[in-house]
Enzyme design. Structure first.
Site, PDB file in Angstrom:
ATOM      1  N   HIS A  42       0.869  -1.182   0.000  1.00 30.22           N
ATOM      2  CA  HIS A  42       0.000   0.000   0.000  1.00 30.22           C
ATOM      3  C   HIS A  42       0.906   1.231   0.000  1.00 30.22           C
ATOM      4  O   HIS A  42       2.002   1.196   0.565  1.00 30.22           O
ATOM      5  CB  HIS A  42      -0.831  -0.057   1.287  1.00 30.22           C
ATOM      6  CG  HIS A  42      -1.919   0.955   1.411  1.00 30.22           C
ATOM      7  ND1 HIS A  42      -1.674   2.259   1.760  1.00 30.22           N
ATOM      8  CD2 HIS A  42      -3.262   0.856   1.258  1.00 30.22           C
ATOM      9  CE1 HIS A  42      -2.820   2.915   1.820  1.00 30.22           C
ATOM     10  NE2 HIS A  42      -3.805   2.089   1.518  1.00 30.22           N
ATOM     11  N   ASP A  49       2.831  -4.828   7.902  1.00 28.66           N
ATOM     12  CA  ASP A  49       1.634  -4.009   7.739  1.00 28.66           C
ATOM     13  C   ASP A  49       0.430  -4.949   7.836  1.00 28.66           C
ATOM     14  O   ASP A  49       0.158  -5.717   6.911  1.00 28.66           O
ATOM     15  CB  ASP A  49       1.709  -3.302   6.378  1.00 28.66           C
ATOM     16  CG  ASP A  49       0.440  -2.509   6.075  1.00 28.66           C
ATOM     17  OD1 ASP A  49      -0.543  -2.613   6.844  1.00 28.66           O
ATOM     18  OD2 ASP A  49       0.436  -1.790   5.057  1.00 28.66           O
ATOM     19  N   GLN A  58      -4.709  -5.322   6.617  1.00 22.81           N
ATOM     20  CA  GLN A  58      -5.687  -6.244   6.002  1.00 22.81           C
ATOM     21  C   GLN A  58      -5.619  -7.643   6.595  1.00 22.81           C
ATOM     22  O   GLN A  58      -6.338  -8.534   6.130  1.00 22.81           O
ATOM     23  CB  GLN A  58      -5.460  -6.319   4.476  1.00 22.81           C
ATOM     24  CG  GLN A  58      -5.635  -5.006   3.751  1.00 22.81           C
ATOM     25  CD  GLN A  58      -7.077  -4.492   3.738  1.00 22.81           C
ATOM     26  OE1 GLN A  58      -8.029  -5.214   4.060  1.00 22.81           O
ATOM     27  NE2 GLN A  58      -7.246  -3.235   3.374  1.00 22.81           N
ATOM     28  N   LYS A  78     -10.716  -0.609   9.982  1.00 24.58           N
ATOM     29  CA  LYS A  78     -10.893  -1.790   9.125  1.00 24.58           C
ATOM     30  C   LYS A  78     -11.252  -3.015   9.947  1.00 24.58           C
ATOM     31  O   LYS A  78     -11.521  -4.077   9.418  1.00 24.58           O
ATOM     32  CB  LYS A  78      -9.623  -2.030   8.306  1.00 24.58           C
ATOM     33  CG  LYS A  78      -9.368  -0.906   7.308  1.00 24.58           C
ATOM     34  CD  LYS A  78      -8.092  -1.068   6.534  1.00 24.58           C
ATOM     35  CE  LYS A  78      -7.949   0.081   5.537  1.00 24.58           C
ATOM     36  NZ  LYS A  78      -6.673   0.058   4.814  1.00 24.58           N
ATOM     37  N   CYS A 102      -4.716   2.623  -3.803  1.00 22.00           N
ATOM     38  CA  CYS A 102      -3.497   3.069  -3.118  1.00 22.00           C
ATOM     39  C   CYS A 102      -2.365   2.062  -3.292  1.00 22.00           C
ATOM     40  O   CYS A 102      -1.556   1.861  -2.381  1.00 22.00           O
ATOM     41  CB  CYS A 102      -3.728   3.322  -1.633  1.00 22.00           C
ATOM     42  SG  CYS A 102      -4.934   4.601  -1.300  1.00 22.00           S
TER      43      CYS A 102
HETATM   44  C1  LIG Z   1      -5.722   0.733   4.524  1.00 22.95           C
HETATM   45  C2  LIG Z   1      -4.324   0.265   4.495  1.00 22.95           C
HETATM   46  C3  LIG Z   1      -3.280   1.027   5.003  1.00 22.95           C
HETATM   47  C4  LIG Z   1      -3.493   2.406   5.547  1.00 22.95           C
HETATM   48  O1  LIG Z   1      -4.401   2.399   6.595  1.00 22.95           O
HETATM   49  P1  LIG Z   1      -5.007   3.801   7.115  1.00 22.95           P
HETATM   50  O2  LIG Z   1      -6.114   3.356   7.989  1.00 22.95           O
HETATM   51  O3  LIG Z   1      -5.470   4.551   5.911  1.00 22.95           O
HETATM   52  O4  LIG Z   1      -3.915   4.488   7.847  1.00 22.95           O
HETATM   53  C5  LIG Z   1      -2.014   0.509   4.964  1.00 22.95           C
HETATM   54  N1  LIG Z   1      -1.779  -0.713   4.458  1.00 22.95           N
HETATM   55  C6  LIG Z   1      -2.753  -1.478   3.967  1.00 22.95           C
HETATM   56  C7  LIG Z   1      -2.425  -2.833   3.443  1.00 22.95           C
HETATM   57  C8  LIG Z   1      -4.061  -1.021   3.956  1.00 22.95           C
HETATM   58  O5  LIG Z   1      -5.026  -1.781   3.459  1.00 22.95           O
END
Ligand SMILES: *Cc1c(COP(=O)(O)O)cnc(C)c1O
Length: 424
Positions: free
Chosen positions: A137, A214, A217, A240, A378
């Site tokens: 992302h 990260d 997800q 999320k 993104c």
């Molecule tokens: C949504 C997302 C982000 C960023 O999250 P925010 O809530 O916008 O800070 C980073 N990495 C992944 C894989 C995402 O799906």
């Protein structure tokens, strides 16, 4: 019960899962959009909130509103307790060793920026390298790029194949003596791939390279145990995970966090301040300058309680069978092209429709009450890899149903008809 029986074929699985009952927890799902029942398939962008979360946030403002870690009065004690209880809930949720390792931030993005600033700026020098993957992302690319720019360091990228899986042969792991950090997504937000991160973490640790995962997800879809994974940092966003916006978590191993300087200066992150010298507070407060998102953190605690009450061990198989169903339905039509066929995936599916731009698909679906995401998600490097500028993406949560997928496919067929008539 009548409701359950009416939908038994799709709603109640062999596991005893009652999706229609669960949907009642999400007030927003009762809505109509353009006169049609809302079908919300954009959960990877943000998930909807159960009334348990909405009420927890409400209750904070109605009954407990106060600043934390300051007053001795009752409201402040209550607010502090709710805030710190949520920290303990997060600790258990990802199985961190200590509460000191749980830092509340604004979201996954801020957590990554915190590590890029506090860890990166003190560790990365000229000619050093940071390793990412080709399916990150933008939030896990740009902060590292900014750091590299400042330090004269470089990014190295682990490539992926046509299926959308990382190429993880020894040759493709670009680690060397200059590698200072690996920053890798657990799950691709664009195509749903679950990466074999343990393999990468083990390979990196053989060279003493720390690894940031990260988890934006992954946290919503399956059980994550940071001690078992062995990752050095893990980040995710509350919104999320059925929680409020504006709150997220940075997990970091205590030994690393201890060595990192503060990220921002202000109240709460200090022990004492004079104009000559400031003594910083201990973990985790060292990284939580200023009044935090108290209501959001409280809501995140309620979201974690909610996910536990539903049960990740129930959520996972239900989402898996729903994903399988969606993949089968979409694959029935030669004019729908699925993007990526990863070995292991979550309920995120990218596709394109022959002859219709993803934005037009999204607009037509919206007229049918169906919310999907269209664009680059993104993750422009992922789009480039597949030779596209945009895709349609549906992302399922445990409150979605097979009927909703049928409605999506029906609406896609309709869109296809409209566009082929136009062209004729
Ligand atoms: C949504 C997302 C982000 C960023 O999250 P925010 O809530 O916008 O800070 C980073 N990495 C992944 C894989 C995402 O799906």
């Amino acid at each position: 019960m009548g409701r359950v029986n009416n939908h038994s074929a799709a709603g109640v699985t062999a596991l005893g899962w009652d999706v229609w009952n669960i949907r009642r927890d999400f007030p927003i799902l009762k809505q109509k959009i353009h006169g049609k029942p809302l079908i919300y398939l954009d959960n990877a962008a943000t998930a909807q909130k159960p009334h348990q979360v909405i009420e927890a946030v409400n209750r904070f403002y109605l009954e407990d509103c106060s600043n934390i870690h300051r007053g001795v009065h009752t409201l402040s004690e209550r607010a502090t307790k709710a805030y710190e209880n949520a920290r303990e809930k997060v600790r258990q949720f990802i199985n961190a060793k200590s509460n000191k390792e749980i830092i509340f931030v604004r979201g996954a993005t801020e957590a990554i920026n915190l590590v890029a600033q506090a860890f990166g700026r003190t560790t990365v020098g000229a000619m050093d390298e940071i390793v990412l993957s080709s399916m990150e992302h933008h939030s896990n690319i740009v902060p590292w790029q900014m750091l590299c720019e400042e330090k004269g360091a470089h990014l190295r990228v682990i490539p992926m194949n046509e299926e959308g899986d990382l190429n993880l042969d020894k040759v493709n792991l670009p680690f060397n003596e200059r590698t200072k950090l690996v920053a890798l997504t657990h799950v691709s937000n664009a195509i749903g791939t679950i990466n074999p991160i343990r393999k990468v973490i083990e390979a990196a640790h053989l060279r003493n390279i720390p690894v940031l995962i990260d988890g934006a997800q992954s946290a919503p879809h399956f059980r994550v145990d940071v001690q078992q994974l062995g990752c050095d940092f893990y980040v995710f966003s509350g919104h999320k995970l059925y929680g409020p916006t504006g709150v997220g978590v940075l997990y970091g191993k205590q030994s690393l966090l201890e060595r990192m300087p503060p990220y921002q200066g202000g109240g709460d992150m200090i022990r004492s301040v004079t104009f000559e010298k400031t003594v910083f507070n201990e973990l985790p407060y060292k990284f939580e300058a200023g009044t935090p998102n108290i209501s959001g953190v409280t809501g995140l605690g309620a979201a974690i309680d909610y996910v536990h009450s539903v049960g990740l061990e129930q959520i996972e198989p239900y989402e898996r069978s729903l994903t399988q169903y969606a993949l089968e339905q979409l694959a029935t039509y030669p004019w729908i092209r699925l993007i990526g066929r990863p070995r292991e995936r979550v309920s995120v599916i990218s596709f394109v429709v022959d002859g219709i731009h993803p934005h037009d698909v999204g607009t037509i679906l919206d007229q049918e009450g169906i919310a999907i995401r269209t664009g680059h998600h993104c993750a422009q490097p992922v789009m480039e890899h597949f030779g596209l500028s945009a895709t349609c993406r549906l992302s399922l949560a445990f409150y979605n149903t097979r009927e909703e997928i049928d409605a999506l496919v029906g609406a896609l067929k309709k869109a296809r008809e409209v566009f082929s008539n136009d062209g004729a």
